[in-house]
Motif scaffolding. Structure first.
Motif, mmCIF file in Angstrom:
data_model
loop_
_atom_site.group_PDB
_atom_site.id
_atom_site.type_symbol
_atom_site.label_atom_id
_atom_site.label_comp_id
_atom_site.label_asym_id
_atom_site.label_seq_id
_atom_site.Cartn_x
_atom_site.Cartn_y
_atom_site.Cartn_z
ATOM 1 N N LEU A 1 -47.227 2.240 -14.623
ATOM 2 C CA LEU A 1 -48.541 1.966 -14.050
ATOM 3 C C LEU A 1 -48.924 3.135 -13.149
ATOM 4 O O LEU A 1 -48.061 3.719 -12.486
ATOM 5 N N GLU B 1 -50.343 3.245 -10.310
ATOM 6 C CA GLU B 1 -50.048 3.013 -8.899
ATOM 7 C C GLU B 1 -48.638 3.472 -8.540
ATOM 8 O O GLU B 1 -48.367 3.835 -7.382
ATOM 9 N N GLU B 2 -47.746 3.460 -9.507
ATOM 10 C CA GLU B 2 -46.353 3.830 -9.247
ATOM 11 C C GLU B 2 -46.172 5.331 -9.032
ATOM 12 O O GLU B 2 -45.114 5.770 -8.594
ATOM 13 N N GLY C 1 -48.848 6.972 -7.443
ATOM 14 C CA GLY C 1 -49.812 7.276 -6.393
ATOM 15 C C GLY C 1 -51.260 7.391 -6.807
ATOM 16 O O GLY C 1 -52.068 7.995 -6.082
ATOM 17 N N PHE C 2 -51.620 6.817 -7.972
ATOM 18 C CA PHE C 2 -53.006 6.878 -8.427
ATOM 19 C C PHE C 2 -53.623 5.487 -8.481
ATOM 20 O O PHE C 2 -52.946 4.510 -8.809
ATOM 21 N N THR C 3 -54.912 5.422 -8.180
ATOM 22 C CA THR C 3 -55.615 4.155 -8.285
ATOM 23 C C THR C 3 -55.977 3.885 -9.741
ATOM 24 O O THR C 3 -55.936 4.788 -10.588
ATOM 25 N N VAL C 4 -56.366 2.653 -10.007
ATOM 26 C CA VAL C 4 -56.801 2.300 -11.360
ATOM 27 C C VAL C 4 -58.023 3.127 -11.747
ATOM 28 O O VAL C 4 -58.114 3.641 -12.874
ATOM 29 N N GLU D 1 -58.843 6.082 -10.759
ATOM 30 C CA GLU D 1 -58.426 7.458 -11.056
ATOM 31 C C GLU D 1 -57.779 7.541 -12.432
ATOM 32 O O GLU D 1 -58.002 8.506 -13.182
#
Length: 353
Positions: A301, A303-304, A306-309, A311
């Motif tokens: 994912l 987020e794992e 360091g990115f938002t959905v 992004e």
């Protein structure tokens, strides 16, 4: 009746085992590699430099060159330094950046390259491509395959675990890349090289299905062999198609859109592969791939890493622009922003259930 075959560009020596570095001198003394013992050895100031003291006494005819980084300028400077030395071969000792610099420099001066990687971060250790940073960002340059590959699993085990994890993501992504190649064949009639596809697919499957982990020699052996086979598969096909599809387009998009925040090559490729498998409707395969990647400590994912959905949606939307002319599931579906958001939401739920 004549036997008609093709010649496959591949190393004359592939030595993958614990303690392989102790026999490097005998590999290099092969008459096909070096008849005089005059060798140019390119090392990093990190892992390669640490091994120099151990290796140097066995290579009295070697001249050592410390390479500062993985840029095109670094590779050109190395080629210039080597050119005046009348060497038999170039040895690249270190991580991926040093191997790529050495590959480019060796090709520029017309010498064979011996790759001695100190980690398994990606399949570039035996590929016909050198990836180097340049003024425009990052470029891929065609080079000959290494004439020999020596991988000491004891050295690999001592490398940071994140490098091995990256190699796992890169190897497993072959499965998605081959699916994209087959899609391009069905839709556009793009020719598939069956041998290259078989090598790359089986390399990916071997890593995906292996029950071991990064602390096991058996698993490291399979991973190292898979990365070597992936590189040779690219030579067989004449391009990166066997190991690069939507997974790598997503990786390139991360690098271009967020150059200071991007994760490792293999982390991004593994995530891209799991998502691309979901995009093509292979939901069970996607879930299994995500499960295996997670077991090895890899992200599935955004987020794992360091990115938002939002992004990640931006990355997926931009990804086809990174490889003009390449047809993958991303080009096939031609998804818009809201469609990517909806599918990502389903993907995240599916792999978390």
């Amino acid at each position: 009746m004549p036997v008609l075959t093709r010649l496959i560009p591949s190393p004359v020596v592939v030595d993958i085992r614990p303690g392989a570095l102790d026999d490097l001198a005998s590999v290099l003394s092969d008459q096909r590699i070096s008849h005089s013992g005059k060798l140019a050895v390119a090392v990093s100031n990190g892992s390669g430099a640490k091994l120099r003291e151990r290796i140097a006494p066995a290579l009295p005819g070697a001249t050592w060159y410390e390479v500062g980084g993985g840029t095109l300028d670094d590779a050109i400077r190395l080629a210039g330094a080597i050119k005046a030395g009348h060497f038999d071969a170039v040895v690249g000792l270190g991580g991926g950046k040093i191997i790529d610099c050495a590959k480019f420099a060796a090709a520029r001066v017309g010498l064979p390259l011996v790759a001695v990687p100190t980690n398994l971060a990606h399949d570039g250790l035996c590929s016909p491509v050198a990836t180097l940073d340049n003024d425009a960002g990052r470029g891929s340059y065609g080079v000959p395959n290494p004439i020999a590959v020596v991988i000491d699993l004891d050295v690999i085990r001592d490398a940071p675990a994140r490098f091995v994890r990256s190699g796992i993501g890169d190897a497993v992504s072959n499965i998605s890349a081959i699916a994209d190649w087959e899609l391009a064949n069905r839709v556009n009639g793009e020719k598939i090289d069956g041998l290259a596809a078989a090598m790359a697919r089986q390399a990916g499957e071997a890593v995906l299905r292996h029950p071991g982990g990064i602390g096991d020699n058996d698993f490291l052996q399979v991973l190292a062999e898979a990365l070597v086979l992936s590189g040779i598969a690219m030579s067989v096909s004449g391009d990166s198609r066997p190991s690069s599809g939507a997974c790598h387009e997503i990786n390139h998009a991360f690098d271009l859109l967020f150059p200071k925040r991007a994760a490792s090559h293999g982390e991004q490729c593994g995530l891209g592969a799991a998502f691309a498998m979901y995009l093509r409707g292979a939901h069970e395969e996607s879930a299994y791939m995500a499960e295996v990647l997670h077991r090895h400590g890899l992200p599935v994912l955004p987020e794992e890493i360091g990115f938002t959905v939002d992004e990640f949606v931006q990355v997926v939307e931009f990804a086809p622009q990174t490889r003009p002319g390449r047809y993958t599931i991303l080009e096939h579906l031609d998804l818009k922003t809201n469609q990517i958001k909806d599918i990502y939401s389903d993907y995240a739920k599916a792999i978390s259930s």
